[in-house]
Design a protein around this motif. Sequence first.
Motif, PDB file in Angstrom:
ATOM      1  N   PHE A  49     -39.110  17.993  -7.163  1.00  0.00           N
ATOM      2  CA  PHE A  49     -40.389  18.482  -7.674  1.00  0.00           C
ATOM      3  C   PHE A  49     -40.170  19.269  -8.963  1.00  0.00           C
ATOM      4  O   PHE A  49     -39.254  20.104  -9.037  1.00  0.00           O
ATOM      5  CB  PHE A  49     -41.072  19.380  -6.638  1.00  0.00           C
ATOM      6  CG  PHE A  49     -42.477  19.773  -6.991  1.00  0.00           C
ATOM      7  CD1 PHE A  49     -43.535  18.948  -6.663  1.00  0.00           C
ATOM      8  CD2 PHE A  49     -42.735  20.953  -7.671  1.00  0.00           C
ATOM      9  CE1 PHE A  49     -44.832  19.300  -6.996  1.00  0.00           C
ATOM     10  CE2 PHE A  49     -44.019  21.312  -8.005  1.00  0.00           C
ATOM     11  CZ  PHE A  49     -45.086  20.479  -7.664  1.00  0.00           C
ATOM     12  N   THR A 101     -42.092  21.868 -11.415  1.00  0.00           N
ATOM     13  CA  THR A 101     -43.247  22.760 -11.438  1.00  0.00           C
ATOM     14  C   THR A 101     -43.854  22.821 -12.832  1.00  0.00           C
ATOM     15  O   THR A 101     -43.250  22.384 -13.824  1.00  0.00           O
ATOM     16  CB  THR A 101     -42.844  24.189 -11.036  1.00  0.00           C
ATOM     17  OG1 THR A 101     -42.073  24.775 -12.094  1.00  0.00           O
ATOM     18  CG2 THR A 101     -42.037  24.201  -9.752  1.00  0.00           C
ATOM     19  N   HIS A 121     -40.099  30.263  -8.462  1.00  0.00           N
ATOM     20  CA  HIS A 121     -40.572  29.353  -7.425  1.00  0.00           C
ATOM     21  C   HIS A 121     -40.921  30.129  -6.163  1.00  0.00           C
ATOM     22  O   HIS A 121     -40.177  30.991  -5.728  1.00  0.00           O
ATOM     23  CB  HIS A 121     -39.498  28.313  -7.085  1.00  0.00           C
ATOM     24  CG  HIS A 121     -38.993  27.579  -8.279  1.00  0.00           C
ATOM     25  ND1 HIS A 121     -39.826  26.961  -9.169  1.00  0.00           N
ATOM     26  CD2 HIS A 121     -37.731  27.386  -8.741  1.00  0.00           C
ATOM     27  CE1 HIS A 121     -39.104  26.401 -10.121  1.00  0.00           C
ATOM     28  NE2 HIS A 121     -37.832  26.652  -9.887  1.00  0.00           N
ATOM     29  N   SER A 165     -50.476  25.196 -10.332  1.00  0.00           N
ATOM     30  CA  SER A 165     -49.038  25.003 -10.237  1.00  0.00           C
ATOM     31  C   SER A 165     -48.505  25.447  -8.886  1.00  0.00           C
ATOM     32  O   SER A 165     -47.719  24.746  -8.245  1.00  0.00           O
ATOM     33  CB  SER A 165     -48.343  25.793 -11.353  1.00  0.00           C
ATOM     34  OG  SER A 165     -46.942  25.598 -11.316  1.00  0.00           O
ATOM     35  N   GLU A 166     -48.951  26.611  -8.415  1.00  0.00           N
ATOM     36  CA  GLU A 166     -48.550  27.089  -7.084  1.00  0.00           C
ATOM     37  C   GLU A 166     -49.009  26.132  -5.998  1.00  0.00           C
ATOM     38  O   GLU A 166     -48.252  25.795  -5.086  1.00  0.00           O
ATOM     39  CB  GLU A 166     -49.153  28.464  -6.816  1.00  0.00           C
ATOM     40  CG  GLU A 166     -48.405  29.633  -7.395  1.00  0.00           C
ATOM     41  CD  GLU A 166     -49.006  30.949  -6.917  1.00  0.00           C
ATOM     42  OE1 GLU A 166     -50.229  30.996  -6.699  1.00  0.00           O
ATOM     43  OE2 GLU A 166     -48.252  31.915  -6.764  1.00  0.00           O
ATOM     44  N   TYR A 219     -46.999  22.914  -5.826  1.00  0.00           N
ATOM     45  CA  TYR A 219     -45.672  23.149  -5.274  1.00  0.00           C
ATOM     46  C   TYR A 219     -45.722  23.360  -3.765  1.00  0.00           C
ATOM     47  O   TYR A 219     -44.929  22.787  -3.008  1.00  0.00           O
ATOM     48  CB  TYR A 219     -45.034  24.356  -5.962  1.00  0.00           C
ATOM     49  CG  TYR A 219     -43.717  24.782  -5.345  1.00  0.00           C
ATOM     50  CD1 TYR A 219     -42.633  23.911  -5.299  1.00  0.00           C
ATOM     51  CD2 TYR A 219     -43.560  26.048  -4.797  1.00  0.00           C
ATOM     52  CE1 TYR A 219     -41.431  24.287  -4.727  1.00  0.00           C
ATOM     53  CE2 TYR A 219     -42.347  26.432  -4.229  1.00  0.00           C
ATOM     54  CZ  TYR A 219     -41.301  25.552  -4.192  1.00  0.00           C
ATOM     55  OH  TYR A 219     -40.105  25.927  -3.626  1.00  0.00           O
ATOM     56  N   TYR A 267     -46.303  20.218  -1.940  1.00  0.00           N
ATOM     57  CA  TYR A 267     -45.025  19.483  -1.839  1.00  0.00           C
ATOM     58  C   TYR A 267     -44.210  19.997  -0.658  1.00  0.00           C
ATOM     59  O   TYR A 267     -43.678  19.210   0.142  1.00  0.00           O
ATOM     60  CB  TYR A 267     -44.268  19.653  -3.151  1.00  0.00           C
ATOM     61  CG  TYR A 267     -42.779  19.430  -3.083  1.00  0.00           C
ATOM     62  CD1 TYR A 267     -42.244  18.147  -2.982  1.00  0.00           C
ATOM     63  CD2 TYR A 267     -41.892  20.509  -3.155  1.00  0.00           C
ATOM     64  CE1 TYR A 267     -40.865  17.948  -2.937  1.00  0.00           C
ATOM     65  CE2 TYR A 267     -40.515  20.322  -3.119  1.00  0.00           C
ATOM     66  CZ  TYR A 267     -40.006  19.044  -3.007  1.00  0.00           C
ATOM     67  OH  TYR A 267     -38.641  18.844  -2.975  1.00  0.00           O
ATOM     68  N   VAL A 278     -35.784  21.522  -7.162  1.00  0.00           N
ATOM     69  CA  VAL A 278     -37.067  22.116  -7.567  1.00  0.00           C
ATOM     70  C   VAL A 278     -36.822  22.733  -8.944  1.00  0.00           C
ATOM     71  O   VAL A 278     -36.181  23.781  -9.072  1.00  0.00           O
ATOM     72  CB  VAL A 278     -37.545  23.184  -6.567  1.00  0.00           C
ATOM     73  CG1 VAL A 278     -38.859  23.802  -7.039  1.00  0.00           C
ATOM     74  CG2 VAL A 278     -37.723  22.562  -5.179  1.00  0.00           C
ATOM     75  N   SER A 285     -45.656  18.063 -12.151  1.00  0.00           N
ATOM     76  CA  SER A 285     -46.940  18.754 -12.008  1.00  0.00           C
ATOM     77  C   SER A 285     -48.010  18.351 -13.011  1.00  0.00           C
ATOM     78  O   SER A 285     -49.150  18.802 -12.897  1.00  0.00           O
ATOM     79  CB  SER A 285     -46.738  20.270 -12.070  1.00  0.00           C
ATOM     80  OG  SER A 285     -46.025  20.713 -10.938  1.00  0.00           O
TER      81      SER A 285
END
Length: 374
Positions: A192, A194, A200, A214-215, A218, A221, A237, A267
Amino acid sequence: MTRVTIKDVAKLAGVSFQTVSLVLNHPEKVAPKTRELVQSAIDTLNFIPNVAARSLRNISTKTLACVMFNGASYDNRSERTQDTHGNSVVQTLTRAADRAGYTLLQRNWMGDDAASLAYARDLFLAGRVDGMIAMVTTAGHSVLTELQRMGFPCVIYGMADPQFNHVVQSDREAALAVVEHLVQGGCRRIAFVTGARKEHAPVVLRDKAVTTGSEARYIGYLDGMHKYGLPVRQDWVVPGDWSLDSGYRAAAQLCGTADRPDAIILSNDRMALGALKALHDLGLHVPNDVSVVGFDNMRYDDFSIPSLTSVDVPMFEMSECTVRILLDCIEKRGSSDLVQRVFPTSLVVRGSTRAVNLASGAISDLPAVGEQNK
């Protein structure tokens, strides 16, 4: 408590109350030094103009502001100026405002919070706009908090901040659906990339309330990886910054050795296009060696090689809703009721991911979540 008046401001600033009125209503007609004196007095006394009285006069500019408070500078070749997703959002908001009989004033504001507040306050107090659509990168933004205190109608687009009216897409659910699609296609080693963020969120925060896209992407995921018992490798990540270059760098970092993932979720589409170029340069085949998925479903996704699988965002519907909520806020100024809308997304499957394999062992009974083939 005695209400602070315009005469109190004038006395502290050492000017006439007519000058204060001019600063509030036509600041462009006042010398900068005098304007600064008056603004300093306003800040010191915490003066709030009588918004209700102005509203009763039913004065409307028929103009809305769309301000992106990004807090970053850029040059002519930066990703900010070339951000086609952001430009598309502004275009759809402009069309929605036009249909409602309003003009949209757009500004990408790069100053600090104090400068941003001064700019936004000038827009409001000078009567140049009736309300604001805001795009921010952090929750509890100080400028919006102050504008809300002043009674300025405002709606946030793209962030689920619980303190404000907002319109967002279901990013967390979308990322989970992406993982399900990849797993159905036989992928098990999923990385992933971001968007721009300082750090992270660890797996233990998967159930916390999230605000930024974005959060949410993630954590969606993480939801998917947890659902199917797949390991989350922290070295898989990788931080990005929404740019083509960062997508290229991330894919090159992830797939530069034999110990590589078999799928990468990025993302946004810009980073995904950069990843496709990196994988091509590494001699890897997409999707047989590595599957790639982006977010936003931009028009150019049909023209990449291979074409890009991406999460589609209902931008037109979200823009219409944002403008409608803002106009309701303007009409019902003073109401404390918040309106917060979340729009569903769908996955547009193209050539950058493997065909769904429903005969792949233990997951043969997976549903096709949120997909539409194209």
